[in-house]
Write a protein that holds these residues in place. Structure first.
Motif, PDB file in Angstrom:
ATOM      1  N   SER A 108       0.757  -1.241  -0.161  1.00 36.29           N
ATOM      2  CA  SER A 108       0.138  -0.101  -0.088  1.00 36.29           C
ATOM      3  C   SER A 108       0.861   1.322  -0.091  1.00 36.29           C
ATOM      4  N   ILE A 109       0.371   2.250  -0.342  1.00 37.08           N
ATOM      5  CA  ILE A 109       0.957   3.520  -0.258  1.00 37.08           C
ATOM      6  C   ILE A 109       0.238   4.419   0.712  1.00 37.08           C
ATOM      7  N   SER A 110       1.093   5.098   1.628  1.00 40.68           N
ATOM      8  CA  SER A 110       0.440   6.211   2.618  1.00 40.68           C
ATOM      9  C   SER A 110      -0.076   7.306   2.206  1.00 40.68           C
ATOM     10  N   ASP A 111      -1.103   7.805   2.545  1.00 36.27           N
ATOM     11  CA  ASP A 111      -1.606   9.166   2.186  1.00 36.27           C
ATOM     12  C   ASP A 111      -1.357  10.194   2.896  1.00 36.27           C
ATOM     13  N   GLY A 112      -0.554   9.944   3.849  1.00 41.16           N
ATOM     14  CA  GLY A 112       0.035  10.963   5.020  1.00 41.16           C
ATOM     15  C   GLY A 112      -0.898  11.297   6.083  1.00 41.16           C
ATOM     16  N   HIS A 113      -1.983  10.622   6.144  1.00 39.62           N
ATOM     17  CA  HIS A 113      -3.073  10.816   7.165  1.00 39.62           C
ATOM     18  C   HIS A 113      -3.707   9.742   7.965  1.00 39.62           C
ATOM     19  N   CYS A 114      -3.878   8.440   7.461  1.00 38.81           N
ATOM     20  CA  CYS A 114      -4.217   7.311   8.141  1.00 38.81           C
ATOM     21  C   CYS A 114      -3.103   6.637   8.697  1.00 38.81           C
ATOM     22  N   ARG A 115      -3.654   5.976   9.799  1.00 40.15           N
ATOM     23  CA  ARG A 115      -2.676   4.835  10.324  1.00 40.15           C
ATOM     24  C   ARG A 115      -3.629   3.557  10.274  1.00 40.15           C
ATOM     25  N   VAL A 116      -4.520   3.437   9.463  1.00 42.51           N
ATOM     26  CA  VAL A 116      -5.376   1.908   9.327  1.00 42.51           C
ATOM     27  C   VAL A 116      -5.135   1.729   7.708  1.00 42.51           C
ATOM     28  N   PHE A 117      -4.617   0.539   7.481  1.00 45.85           N
ATOM     29  CA  PHE A 117      -4.569   0.215   6.142  1.00 45.85           C
ATOM     30  C   PHE A 117      -5.536  -0.990   5.783  1.00 45.85           C
ATOM     31  N   LYS A 118      -6.369  -0.834   4.958  1.00 45.09           N
ATOM     32  CA  LYS A 118      -7.477  -2.287   4.559  1.00 45.09           C
ATOM     33  C   LYS A 118      -6.910  -2.950   3.248  1.00 45.09           C
ATOM     34  N   GLU A 119      -7.530  -3.873   3.034  1.00 41.50           N
ATOM     35  CA  GLU A 119      -7.144  -4.558   1.635  1.00 41.50           C
ATOM     36  C   GLU A 119      -7.682  -3.617   0.648  1.00 41.50           C
ATOM     37  N   ALA A 120      -8.637  -2.939   0.678  1.00 40.46           N
ATOM     38  CA  ALA A 120      -9.047  -1.833  -0.433  1.00 40.46           C
ATOM     39  C   ALA A 120      -7.940  -0.999  -0.706  1.00 40.46           C
ATOM     40  N   ASP A 121      -7.040  -0.670   0.306  1.00 37.45           N
ATOM     41  CA  ASP A 121      -6.051   0.407  -0.085  1.00 37.45           C
ATOM     42  C   ASP A 121      -4.945   0.115  -0.971  1.00 37.45           C
ATOM     43  N   GLY A 122      -4.857  -1.498  -0.829  1.00 34.99           N
ATOM     44  CA  GLY A 122      -3.713  -1.938  -1.659  1.00 34.99           C
ATOM     45  C   GLY A 122      -3.585  -1.494  -3.046  1.00 34.99           C
ATOM     46  N   VAL A 123      -2.184  -1.491  -3.451  1.00 34.43           N
ATOM     47  CA  VAL A 123      -1.946  -1.219  -4.839  1.00 34.43           C
ATOM     48  C   VAL A 123      -2.441  -2.206  -5.715  1.00 34.43           C
ATOM     49  N   LYS A 124      -3.381  -1.597  -6.569  1.00 35.42           N
ATOM     50  CA  LYS A 124      -4.238  -2.670  -7.503  1.00 35.42           C
ATOM     51  C   LYS A 124      -3.471  -3.025  -8.662  1.00 35.42           C
ATOM     52  N   GLU A 125      -2.553  -2.181  -9.139  1.00 40.23           N
ATOM     53  CA  GLU A 125      -1.819  -2.624 -10.106  1.00 40.23           C
ATOM     54  C   GLU A 125      -1.006  -3.997  -9.770  1.00 40.23           C
ATOM     55  N   LEU A 126      -0.727  -4.252  -8.773  1.00 38.92           N
ATOM     56  CA  LEU A 126      -0.162  -5.525  -8.352  1.00 38.92           C
ATOM     57  C   LEU A 126      -1.116  -6.823  -8.124  1.00 38.92           C
ATOM     58  N   GLY A 127      -2.292  -6.462  -8.364  1.00 37.60           N
ATOM     59  CA  GLY A 127      -3.352  -7.635  -8.240  1.00 37.60           C
ATOM     60  C   GLY A 127      -3.901  -7.548  -6.988  1.00 37.60           C
ATOM     61  N   LYS A 128      -4.546  -8.570  -6.574  1.00 37.54           N
ATOM     62  CA  LYS A 128      -5.416  -8.856  -5.483  1.00 37.54           C
ATOM     63  C   LYS A 128      -4.407  -8.677  -4.308  1.00 37.54           C
ATOM     64  N   GLN A 129      -4.792  -7.625  -3.368  1.00 33.80           N
ATOM     65  CA  GLN A 129      -3.990  -7.464  -2.203  1.00 33.80           C
ATOM     66  C   GLN A 129      -4.717  -7.957  -1.065  1.00 33.80           C
ATOM     67  N   GLU A 130      -4.217  -8.896  -0.270  1.00 33.84           N
ATOM     68  CA  GLU A 130      -4.891  -9.587   0.892  1.00 33.84           C
ATOM     69  C   GLU A 130      -4.078  -9.549   2.027  1.00 33.84           C
ATOM     70  N   ILE A 131      -4.663  -9.214   3.070  1.00 32.45           N
ATOM     71  CA  ILE A 131      -4.223  -9.238   4.610  1.00 32.45           C
ATOM     72  C   ILE A 131      -4.540 -10.410   5.255  1.00 32.45           C
ATOM     73  N   LEU A 132      -3.791 -11.377   5.361  1.00 31.81           N
ATOM     74  CA  LEU A 132      -4.367 -12.710   5.946  1.00 31.81           C
ATOM     75  C   LEU A 132      -4.591 -12.635   7.552  1.00 31.81           C
ATOM     76  N   ASP A 133      -5.362 -13.497   8.028  1.00 27.71           N
ATOM     77  CA  ASP A 133      -5.574 -13.548   9.302  1.00 27.71           C
ATOM     78  C   ASP A 133      -4.455 -14.021  10.376  1.00 27.71           C
TER      79      ASP A 133
END
Length: 116
Positions: free
Chosen positions: A42-67
């Protein structure tokens, strides 16, 4: 003089040669376990401390945060620097930073996940 040296050569006993006996040793090799490696980018927006799967870099394919219960080991890198475990929490689909400061805008956030 030539005859004398030939007699000396003929009188020498043959060399005693032996083949050394090497004790046999059983060698066993253990093949390493297969390790699966997953990454979340993911790439930081400079404001958030929370990163979700939807925030992942889409050009690299499906971004998944495993349990974390399904993962053997994980590393978090913010702006290329390995973060201590105390500075973040991971849940299925979410990374939460526990730091006072926020990653600078444009800083890469990379979570490595290993399953052994």
């Amino acid at each position: 003089m030539l005859n004398k040296s030939r007699n000396t050569i003929n009188n020498l006993s043959s060399p005693f040669l032996t083949i050394p006996i090497i004790p046999s040793e059983e060698v066993r090799y253990r093949l390493p376990k297969k390790v699966k490696v997953y990454e979340y980018y993911s790439i930081s927006d400079g404001h958030c401390r929370v990163f979700k799967e939807a925030d992942g870099v889409k050009e690299l394919g499906k971004q998944e945060i495993l349990d974390p219960n399904d993962v053997s080991y994980m590393n978090l890198f913010v702006n290329g620097v390995l973060q201590p475990k105390e500075s973040y929490d991971v849940q299925r689909g979410v990374i939460k930073l526990n730091t006072l400061d926020v990653p600078p805008k444009g800083a890469p956030v990379i979570l490595q996940m290993f399953i052994v």
